[in-house]
Write a protein that holds these residues in place. Structure first.
Motif, mmCIF file in Angstrom:
data_model
loop_
_atom_site.group_PDB
_atom_site.id
_atom_site.type_symbol
_atom_site.label_atom_id
_atom_site.label_comp_id
_atom_site.label_asym_id
_atom_site.label_seq_id
_atom_site.Cartn_x
_atom_site.Cartn_y
_atom_site.Cartn_z
ATOM 1 N N ILE A 1 47.985 35.738 45.437
ATOM 2 C CA ILE A 1 48.220 37.161 45.372
ATOM 3 C C ILE A 1 46.816 37.970 44.602
ATOM 4 N N VAL A 2 46.294 38.580 45.298
ATOM 5 C CA VAL A 2 45.236 39.641 44.985
ATOM 6 C C VAL A 2 46.039 40.609 44.457
ATOM 7 N N TRP A 3 45.422 40.990 42.796
ATOM 8 C CA TRP A 3 46.149 42.124 42.321
ATOM 9 C C TRP A 3 45.272 43.505 42.956
ATOM 10 N N GLY A 4 44.143 43.482 42.885
ATOM 11 C CA GLY A 4 43.336 44.729 43.600
ATOM 12 C C GLY A 4 43.385 45.918 42.420
ATOM 13 N N ASP A 5 42.286 46.766 42.419
ATOM 14 C CA ASP A 5 42.050 47.602 41.427
ATOM 15 C C ASP A 5 42.367 47.162 39.931
ATOM 16 N N ALA A 6 41.389 46.153 39.698
ATOM 17 C CA ALA A 6 41.255 45.562 38.401
ATOM 18 C C ALA A 6 40.741 46.321 37.599
ATOM 19 N N LYS A 7 41.329 46.875 36.522
ATOM 20 C CA LYS A 7 40.930 47.616 35.409
ATOM 21 C C LYS A 7 41.777 47.800 34.333
ATOM 22 N N SER B 1 42.951 48.917 46.411
ATOM 23 C CA SER B 1 42.079 49.848 46.212
ATOM 24 C C SER B 1 40.920 49.045 45.083
ATOM 25 N N TYR B 2 40.185 50.075 44.645
ATOM 26 C CA TYR B 2 39.138 49.683 43.452
ATOM 27 C C TYR B 2 38.881 50.974 42.683
ATOM 28 N N THR B 3 38.306 50.677 41.729
ATOM 29 C CA THR B 3 37.872 51.843 40.739
ATOM 30 C C THR B 3 36.260 51.655 40.313
ATOM 31 N N GLU B 4 35.622 52.443 40.881
ATOM 32 C CA GLU B 4 33.963 52.484 40.604
ATOM 33 C C GLU B 4 33.865 52.428 39.095
ATOM 34 N N GLY B 5 32.776 51.408 38.758
ATOM 35 C CA GLY B 5 32.524 51.199 37.449
ATOM 36 C C GLY B 5 33.486 49.837 36.873
ATOM 37 N N MET C 1 39.905 38.551 45.366
ATOM 38 C CA MET C 1 39.763 37.782 44.315
ATOM 39 C C MET C 1 38.616 37.989 43.610
ATOM 40 N N GLU C 2 37.356 37.958 44.159
ATOM 41 C CA GLU C 2 36.153 38.215 43.513
ATOM 42 C C GLU C 2 36.293 39.562 42.695
ATOM 43 N N GLY C 3 36.943 40.600 43.376
ATOM 44 C CA GLY C 3 37.081 41.882 42.737
ATOM 45 C C GLY C 3 37.899 41.584 41.481
ATOM 46 N N ASP C 4 38.850 40.957 41.517
ATOM 47 C CA ASP C 4 39.964 40.796 40.443
ATOM 48 C C ASP C 4 39.146 40.207 39.314
ATOM 49 N N ASP C 5 38.440 39.112 39.720
ATOM 50 C CA ASP C 5 37.409 38.504 38.838
ATOM 51 C C ASP C 5 36.470 39.485 38.005
ATOM 52 N N MET C 6 35.813 40.287 38.917
ATOM 53 C CA MET C 6 34.847 41.293 38.352
ATOM 54 C C MET C 6 35.500 42.251 37.332
ATOM 55 N N GLY C 7 36.554 42.856 37.708
ATOM 56 C CA GLY C 7 37.424 43.967 36.729
ATOM 57 C C GLY C 7 37.949 43.338 35.646
ATOM 58 N N VAL C 8 38.237 41.926 35.710
ATOM 59 C CA VAL C 8 38.895 41.292 34.501
ATOM 60 C C VAL C 8 37.731 40.749 33.717
ATOM 61 N N ASP C 9 36.794 40.549 34.085
ATOM 62 C CA ASP C 9 35.670 40.014 33.000
ATOM 63 C C ASP C 9 35.117 41.046 32.511
#
Length: 481
Positions: free
Chosen positions: A320-326, A346-350, A360-368
């Motif tokens: 499951i991909v969360w998406g819009d990790a922030k 989706s996603y949020t810039e920044g 999943m990589e996007g989730d990793d980036m946001g959570v990091d």
């Protein structure tokens, strides 16, 4: 009726500051025409300001200045983003101070200017109610309405009440949240409710616009949170309902704290159209963004950092991909427990690179970034380039810029070279009949059990996506039906 805006702007503004109203919609076009819909004591007032009708020199200048200030964005920038849809109005006083702008901002000044000529009509049509009567969700979206045009006459601003015609009714109909849903959403494991069977328990404008947020079932005392659809982003609602259903079916509520899907709210009697869905009401939620503060105990922040990682890992372990990790999409409840919310994608810039949208990589980036900000909020919660909070430290931003530059370079590369530069995870994830990676314009199969999930437009022979009210199935799933 025809009510007049007094010649003294300062006295009118002062007398109108006590007016309590809620904004349902504020719109302006390229020709500087503006339309405001405000809710006052359960009566809607729609006010239209057309540049051609407010040309008197002083009044026209006031209107132009107010609208220009709104366009320049001179509003407080510390409100949580609106996409999560969570009502945070019950936050503590300290947190509330960070969530609500103090004083009168540009948008509020314009709103009060537009409402000022209506004061006598407001007193007549919407007298102060001693006690708010309970109304159903259906009634809330069908409250009494009055329409006005603002015009200048004899050096004063007047509000001219209009007879509602087809065009005005069409405008108000746009305020009704509604989307069409495909078969796989209609088959989720959740009850369907009609708006007439739901009692509005509370409303909120944080985040805006003002809307019902807490709902009571007519045959129960339970309070549920209502998340209304955004007609402009129907796929977000479909994605979130589908993922909440998957989380429940996989038993993940035993492992992560996230809202349960409690019901689907139809638009009238038609199950193919919905206005929102019901989920667990988080007790006094506060966006984690507000907690990225060195004054918050380090022990708590470290615990939340560990929880963000753990919850994300649980989702990924179940594909499951969360998406819009922030940070805005984590909520802290009244017991300092962390909840993960908003599965609309989706996603949020920044927070997440656009190229890693819903991955999943996007989730990793946001959570990091969230983890870094929790461990060291002083160093990791300020972006000097965008002058916005919670964007990441200069070091993180530098990495983002480098990553974006690399993606821009990749766009110019030959396909073979571009494929070689993909991560191993990206190479392994394939879609469509061609067993190729995600690229270009793609369409999702509406079957929840589809193995390939996404298909390239070219591979399935389409140039434009089907209308929102039509389901689309790949050949394999269509044959299985």
């Amino acid at each position: 009726m025809n009510t007049e805006y007094t010649d003294a702007m300062s006295s009118s503004t002062a007398s109108n500051r006590s007016l309590e109203y809620h904004v349902l919609n504020l719109f302006y076009d390229n020709e500087d025409n503006c339309a405001l819909t405000a809710l006052i004591n359960n009566v809607r007032f729609h006010v239209i300001a057309e540049t051609a009708k407010v040309r008197h020199s002083r009044i026209g200048q006031e209107y132009a200045k107010l609208l220009q200030a709104v366009k320049e964005g001179s509003l407080e920038d510390d409100l949580p983003s609106s996409d999560s849809g969570i009502d945070v109005r019950d936050s503590s006083d300290e947190d509330e101070a960070k969530l609500v702008a103090h004083g009168e901002d540009a948008e509020e000044a314009l709103q009060r200017w537009m409402l000022s000529p209506l004061q006598s009509d407001i007193d007549e049509y919407a007298p102060i109610q001693s006690e708010s009567a309970q109304i159903s969700l259906a009634e809330w979206f069908d409250l009494p309405s009055h329409w006005y045009n603002l015009e200048t006459k004899d050096k004063a601003l007047h509000a001219i009440e209009l007879e509602p015609d087809e065009d005005l009714h069409r405008r108000i109909s746009k305020l009704l949240p509604e989307i069409s849903i495909p078969k796989y959403i209609r088959e989720v494991d959740a009850p369907f409710y009609q708006p007439a069977d739901l009692i509005v328990s509370a409303c909120s404008n944080v985040p805006p616009p003002y809307r019902p947020t807490r709902i009571q079932l007519s045959d129960s005392k339970d309070i549920l949170f209502l998340k209304l659809v955004d007609p402009g982003q129907p796929q977000c609602t479909k994605r979130e309902i589908s993922i909440l259903d998957r989380i429940a079916k996989k038993g993940l509520h035993d492992h992560i704290r996230c809202p349960r899907l409690k019901g689907i709210v139809t638009s009238g009697n038609d199950r193919t159209k919905i206005m929102g869905f019901l989920q667990t009401d988080i007790p006094n939620p506060v966006p984690l963004t507000i907690k990225l503060d060195a004054e918050v105990p380090q022990k708590l922040r470290d615990h939340w950092a560990s929880e963000t990682q753990r919850m994300k890992d649980v989702l990924h372990e179940h594909s499951i991909v969360w998406g819009d990790a922030k940070a805005d999409n984590f909520m802290v409840d009244e017991n300092d427990e962390l909840w993960i919310i908003d599965f609309g994608g989706s996603y949020t810039e920044g927070w997440v690179d656009p190229k890693l949208n819903e991955s999943m990589e996007g989730d990793d980036m946001g959570v990091d970034k969230i983890v870094n900000a929790l461990h060291d909020p002083v160093a990791n919660t300020w972006d000097p380039d965008t002058e916005k909070s919670f964007g990441g430290s200069p070091e993180i931003n530098a990495k983002d810029k480098k990553r974006k530059a690399e993606h821009q370079d990749q766009e110019e590369e030959e396909p073979v070279v571009k494929k070689q530069r993909q991560s191993s995870a990206e190479q392994q994830k394939v879609y469509c009949y061609c067993d190729g990676p995600s690229s270009g314009r793609m369409i999702a199969c509406d079957s929840v059990d589809c193995e390939r999930e996404w298909f390239h437009f070219d591979c399935v022979g389409i140039s434009e996506p089907p209308s929102d009210d039509r389901e689309w199935f790949c050949e394999d799933c269509e044959a299985a039906e």
